[in-house]
Structure formats: C-alpha cells, structure tokens
Design an enzyme around this catalytic site. Structure first.
Site, short mmCIF file in Angstrom:
data_model
loop_
_atom_site.label_atom_id
_atom_site.label_comp_id
_atom_site.label_asym_id
_atom_site.label_seq_id
_atom_site.Cartn_x
_atom_site.Cartn_y
_atom_site.Cartn_z
N LYS A 188 2.73 -3.17 5.80
CA LYS A 188 2.93 -2.95 4.36
C LYS A 188 4.37 -2.50 4.07
O LYS A 188 4.93 -2.86 3.03
CB LYS A 188 1.92 -1.92 3.84
CG LYS A 188 0.47 -2.40 3.92
CD LYS A 188 0.24 -3.68 3.13
CE LYS A 188 -1.23 -4.06 3.01
NZ LYS A 188 -1.44 -5.30 2.25
N SER B 76 0.88 -1.18 0.00
CA SER B 76 0.00 0.00 0.00
C SER B 76 0.90 1.22 0.00
O SER B 76 2.02 1.18 0.54
CB SER B 76 -0.87 0.02 1.26
OG SER B 76 -1.49 1.29 1.40
N TYR C 151 -1.08 -1.30 10.22
CA TYR C 151 -1.22 -1.55 8.77
C TYR C 151 0.01 -1.01 8.01
O TYR C 151 0.56 -1.69 7.14
CB TYR C 151 -2.50 -0.88 8.30
CG TYR C 151 -2.88 -1.13 6.86
CD1 TYR C 151 -3.48 -2.33 6.47
CD2 TYR C 151 -2.68 -0.15 5.89
CE1 TYR C 151 -3.85 -2.54 5.14
CE2 TYR C 151 -3.04 -0.36 4.56
CZ TYR C 151 -3.63 -1.56 4.19
OH TYR C 151 -3.99 -1.77 2.87
#
Ligand code: NAP
Length: 261
Positions: A173, A156, A169
């Site tokens: 990533k 991401s 998160y």
C-alpha cells in the site's frame, strides 16, 4: 449537478459522470461493489472486473437494474500479467473509451515478519501493487490520447502508519502511494489526475474475520468511534472521479474516521 446555497451565494458543484466510462477492479463485493454502484448512480457506465465470475456477473446485473446505465462484468486475475492487455482490449472494444480507472482489488496474507512466507509476501505485492502498475499502464496511453482521465487507487492508512503483522500489505500500500505520485506527475500535462484513497477500518469481508481484540483496538484508535462503511470510501471515489476534483492530483485522502491524523 448538486446545488449548495451558502448565505445567499450559490456554489454549483458538479458530481455528474454522465457519458463517462469507469473501470472498477475487485468490484464483485465489498468496497469495489459500493464504488461501482456509486459511479453508476452518478451516470457512468461501469466495467466491473473481478476473479469471481458468478459474483461479478450478479453485481453488474444488480447495479445495471438499479441505476439504468450499462454495467458489464469482466473476469480476470489482476495479478496475472498475461490477462491484463486482453482485459483492457475487451473493455475498450465494448465501451470505446475509459475515463475513470479505480484500482481497488486487494488481499491480505497477514503474519508476523519472522513467520511470513515468501509466497505470502509475493502474492500480496502481486495483487495489491503489481496489478495497479499493470492496469494503470494499460489505460494510460488511451487517456493520454484523449487528454483526460481520472485514476483513483485504493491504498490503506497502514501504508502510511505501518501495522504489526502486515509487512507485506503495508509495503504494497505504501508502494501504491509512491507509484501514484510518480504517475500523477507523468499524466498531469495531459489532464490525467491520479489520486489515492487510504481507508481506515471499513466493515467488509476483509475485516469481518479479524480477531475481536484487533477490531476493538482499531475502534479505540478511531476518533469518530465507528467502523467505516464501504459507502464512505465510495463517496470519496466519486469526489475524485468528478469534475469537482479537477484541480487535485497526487493526493492521499484518508477515509478513516480520523485514525491516521
Ligand atoms: P474484499 O471484501 O476482500 O473484496 C476484495 C475484492 O477484490 C473481491 O471481490 C476479490 O475477489 C477481488 N480480488 C482479490 N484479488 C483479486 C485478483 N487477483 N484479481 C481480481 N480481483 C481480485 O476487500 P475490501 O475490504 O472491499 O477491500 C477493497 C480494497 O480496499 C482493497 O484494496 C483493500 O486493501 C482496501 N482496504 C480495505 C480496508 C478495510 O478495512 N476493508 C481498509 C483499507 C484498505 P474474490 O471475491 O474472487 O476474492
């Protein structure tokens, strides 16, 4: 095979995946389903892996009927170490080879750092990062033996830029990006290419439930002025999976409408 004529000189770009076998994780819906569809349309047989039995079975059936290539559903929780080896043994038993692995499954458990629970940190790391390690390790030996393979990991742009409320998160990533570069170096001598796609703001169930203010803020930061579609990400996966990208490894391609530039 696609044929692009440019001022009389002809460049032939090969996006065909005929005869290849692809594994796509988290492919019951969203970006993973679009990836499975796109690879199947290019001629690859596809193993669709997801936790949701009914949904992955329905997606595999839909794609097989539309594309006329074998698509087989497999059910597994990719964050569970014990499920990975049996999963890949079953896939290899069914298809005999794996040419393409797309590590796409991912989740969010957003909160500000000071409110983030240990369990939400760990769950996101397990699903988004540890599963990439486990699945990649599971296919690597057979790819080394066959002396080719394409591994495409879905990270991401927030793994590059950071995002408030997503420390877990973003860490997962960013970890996927570092992991991919290390493995790209390990696989290069056996023609295993490992690349990363870093999507921006893509319309799926994952972004559907964001607060309207967060959506507007993401859109305002996106120069192309729209949310991406799952197909935008799938197109980039097809490029990395195809012979057109044989000389690319260890790269991060942002599919983000210009957000991270
Ligand atoms: P999504 O719509 O939420 O779909 C994720 C899929 O992964 C679902 O089918 C889900 O299964 C499956 N999955 C989740 N945990 C799993 C597990 N432990 N084992 C097996 N399957 C699991 O998400 P998406 O938007 O398509 O996102 C796909 C990938 O793109 C993710 O890695 C995400 O981080 C990344 N990404 C998305 C965006 C975006 O804007 N959407 C932006 C950047 C990156 P269930 O149906 O059972 O939940």
């Amino acid at each position: 095979m696609q044929d692009f004529s440019l001022n009389g000189s002809v460049a032939v770009v090969d996006f065909s995946l005929d005869g290849s076998v692809a594994v796509v994780t988290g492919s019951a819906r969203g970006i993973g389903k679009a990836i499975a569809f796109t690879l199947a349309r290019a001629g690859a047989k596809v193993a669709l892996v997801d936790m949701n039995k009914e949904a992955v079975e329905a997606s595999a059936k839909e794609i097989e009927e539309a594309c006329g290539v074998e698509c087989v559903p497999f059910v597994a929780d990719l964050s569970s170490e014990e499920q990975i080896e049996p999963l890949f043994s079953s896939i290899l038993e069914k298809f005999s080879q794996i040419d393409i692995l797309v590590n796409n499954a991912g989740i969010t458990r957003d909160n500000l750092l000071i409110r983030m629970k240990d369990s939400d940190w760990q769950k996101v790391i397990d699903v988004n990062l540890k599963s990439v390690f486990l699945c990649t390790r599971a296919v690597f030996k057979s790819m080394m033996k066959q002396r080719h393979g394409k591994i495409i990991n879905i990270a991401s742009i927030v793994g590059l830029m950071g995002n408030a409320g997503q420390a877990n998160y973003c860490a997962s990533k960013a970890g996927v990006i570092g992991f991919s570069k290390a493995v790209a170096r390990e696989g290069a001598a056996r023609s295993i290419n490992v690349n990363v796609i870093a999507p921006g703001f893509i319309a799926t169930d994952m972004t559907e439930n964001l607060p309207e203010s967060a959506k507007q803020s993401m859109l305002a930061q996106t120069p192309l002025g729209r949310m991406g579609k799952a197909q935008d990400v799938a197109n980039a996966v097809l490029f990395f999976a195809s012979p057109a990208a044989d000389f690319l490894t260890g790269q991060v391609l942002c599919v983000d409408g210009g957000l991270a530039m």
